[in-house]
Design a protein around this motif. Structure first.
Motif, PDB file in Angstrom:
ATOM      1  N   ARG A 129       0.882  -1.345   0.094  1.00 31.29           N
ATOM      2  CA  ARG A 129       0.022  -0.147   0.109  1.00 31.29           C
ATOM      3  C   ARG A 129       0.749   1.422  -0.032  1.00 31.29           C
ATOM      4  NH1 ARG A 129      -4.921   0.932   4.067  1.00 31.29           N
ATOM      5  NH2 ARG A 129      -6.155   1.290   2.113  1.00 31.29           N
ATOM      6  N   GLN A 130       0.534   2.097  -0.684  1.00 27.20           N
ATOM      7  CA  GLN A 130       1.181   3.642  -0.781  1.00 27.20           C
ATOM      8  C   GLN A 130       0.494   4.368   0.160  1.00 27.20           C
ATOM      9  OE1 GLN A 130       3.954   4.401  -2.416  1.00 27.20           O
ATOM     10  NE2 GLN A 130       4.104   2.120  -2.594  1.00 27.20           N
ATOM     11  N   ILE A 131       1.141   5.098   1.164  1.00 26.52           N
ATOM     12  CA  ILE A 131       0.748   5.986   2.131  1.00 26.52           C
ATOM     13  C   ILE A 131       1.353   7.226   1.961  1.00 26.52           C
ATOM     14  CG2 ILE A 131       0.436   6.286   4.719  1.00 26.52           C
ATOM     15  CD1 ILE A 131      -0.616   3.560   3.472  1.00 26.52           C
ATOM     16  N   ALA A 132       0.490   8.270   2.165  1.00 27.10           N
ATOM     17  CA  ALA A 132       1.257   9.724   1.846  1.00 27.10           C
ATOM     18  C   ALA A 132       0.582  10.696   2.972  1.00 27.10           C
ATOM     19  CB  ALA A 132       0.456  10.123   0.508  1.00 27.10           C
ATOM     20  N   VAL A 133       1.458  11.720   3.290  1.00 27.05           N
ATOM     21  CA  VAL A 133       1.172  12.702   4.071  1.00 27.05           C
ATOM     22  C   VAL A 133       0.077  13.678   3.491  1.00 27.05           C
ATOM     23  CG1 VAL A 133       1.895  14.746   5.636  1.00 27.05           C
ATOM     24  CG2 VAL A 133       3.028  12.643   5.569  1.00 27.05           C
ATOM     25  N   VAL A 134      -0.976  13.835   3.784  1.00 24.02           N
ATOM     26  CA  VAL A 134      -2.010  14.743   2.924  1.00 24.02           C
ATOM     27  C   VAL A 134      -2.329  16.156   3.594  1.00 24.02           C
ATOM     28  CG1 VAL A 134      -2.995  12.846   1.523  1.00 24.02           C
ATOM     29  CG2 VAL A 134      -4.044  13.547   3.643  1.00 24.02           C
ATOM     30  N   ALA A 135      -1.726  16.309   4.855  1.00 19.77           N
ATOM     31  CA  ALA A 135      -2.271  17.488   5.457  1.00 19.77           C
ATOM     32  C   ALA A 135      -1.157  17.663   6.713  1.00 19.77           C
ATOM     33  CB  ALA A 135      -3.482  17.899   5.797  1.00 19.77           C
ATOM     34  N   PHE A 136      -0.826  19.007   6.873  1.00 18.40           N
ATOM     35  CA  PHE A 136       0.085  19.437   8.031  1.00 18.40           C
ATOM     36  C   PHE A 136      -0.270  20.782   8.435  1.00 18.40           C
ATOM     37  CE2 PHE A 136       3.964  21.705   9.044  1.00 18.40           C
ATOM     38  CZ  PHE A 136       4.208  21.234  10.295  1.00 18.40           C
ATOM     39  N   ALA A 137      -0.459  20.906   9.806  1.00 15.39           N
ATOM     40  CA  ALA A 137      -0.767  22.131  10.568  1.00 15.39           C
ATOM     41  C   ALA A 137       0.002  22.071  11.853  1.00 15.39           C
ATOM     42  CB  ALA A 137      -2.069  22.127  10.831  1.00 15.39           C
TER      43      ALA A 137
END
Length: 349
Positions: A3-11
């Protein structure tokens, strides 16, 4: 990885020397609201939640349960916690998503260092029989590492000062940084480290959202895909380690695939200027790599969140197209004892 996992948001919060008027929950809630708003998700849409913090900073046991009020734990949610920097909570969440048990994850971390003496608090992570009773604080131990580098000819005080100056100059473009612009190198705090070689003490929080596969593309125009993630540990005893090197960082980077192709950006969790010297060598970073464009931990070092911020900052550069391949590093423990390395990439443009 199947599975490919990504960071989609950061705050992240604005990092400040003190936040006496705010509880941990009040400091964290705006960050949680912001990171969810970036994706349009609600708490009920999150498949797994994991946090990183320290009861020693808060001064009370199971303090992390209070911040779940800010997340919203009813109806019941799938949740976990690590007594570590939030980067290691991200590792747990990443592992969870790889199993297919969830498609999205919220990872957050926070730390309020201002209420107590941080240098004394951090002695509690040392060996309880031989080192902790002597109360060697975190700055003194970092000074031992810096002196070892000077003795080995790997750096000098002028070069260390240049690292601090470069980091805080880069932080002028970071509205969340605690220290920005020219900062005097100052007097020796613990020789050979001057105040400019050391991180500020402050309070702050950060959060990221992870997503898998097509869900990531739905939530973010340019996801920061985690191509590799690994963490390793050095011996607990400082006397059993070569403080001028970090083999655990090198091994974590190798296992994460950092050496397969060059990276353009590196966000290094180096709370002391001397530690950047060690990390650059272990990670084989040349002068062409942009290191800590956010200012790094020398500009803002909220304990338990600073490592997660390094991953978030690296991911954010991919989100906005400033980088295609980036490395993020997080550490925990004295003198770079535990080290995590993540390699992030964006889709081809």
């Amino acid at each position: 990885m199947t599975r490919q996992i990504a960071v989609v948001a950061f705050a992240q919060s604005d990092h400040r020397r003190t936040t006496d008027e705010l509880s941990e929950v009040e400091m964290l809630m705006p960050v949680l609201h912001e990171v969810l708003a970036r994706t349009g998700l609600k708490t009920a849409d999150i498949g797994f939640t994991c946090s990183g913090s320290s009861d020693y900073l808060a001064g009370r046991a199971f303090s992390f349960t209070m911040t779940l009020d800010g997340v919203g734990a009813w109806p019941p949610i799938s949740e976990s916690h690590v007594e570590m920097d939030g980067a290691f909570a991200l590792y747990e969440a990443w592992s969870k998503l790889l199993t297919g048990d969830a498609d999205t994850a919220l990872v957050y971390a926070y730390g309020k260092s201002s209420p107590g003496s941080l240098r004394d608090v951090l002695t509690r992570q040392l060996d309880p029989y031989y080192l902790a009773p002597l109360w060697p604080d975190s700055v003194a131990l970092a000074a031992l590492q810096a002196q070892a580098l000077l003795d080995a000819g790997d750096t000098d005080e002028h070069a260390l000062a240049a690292i601090g100056a470069r980091s805080r100059a880069a932080a002028t473009a970071n509205p969340h940084a605690q220290l920005r612009g020219p900062v005097p190198q100052g007097d020796h705090l613990v020789r050979p480290l001057r105040t400019g070689d050391c991180p500020p003490i402050g309070d702050g929080a950060a959060a990221v959202i992870l997503a898998a596969g097509d869900r990531a593309r739905q939530l973010c125009p340019r996801p920061a895909w985690i191509r590799g993630l690994d963490h390793r540990i050095e011996p607990h005893s400082l006397g059993a380690r070569d403080l001028t090197d970090s083999p655990s960082t090198r091994l974590a980077a190798e296992r994460a695939g950092a050496f397969e192709r060059p990276v353009e950006t590196a966000e290094l969790h180096a709370p002391f200027s001397s530690q950047e010297v060690v990390l650059r060598k272990a990670l084989r970073l040349g002068e062409e790599v942009v290191v800590n464009p956010s200012g790094g931990a020398l500009a803002a070092n909220p304990v338990m969140a600073a490592g997660l911020i390094r991953i978030g900052e690296a991911a954010a550069r991919i989100h906005r197209g400033a980088s295609d391949r980036a490395l993020a590093h997080a550490t925990s423990g004295p003198c770079l004892q535990q080290n995590l390395v993540a390699v992030l990439e964006g889709d081809p443009r």
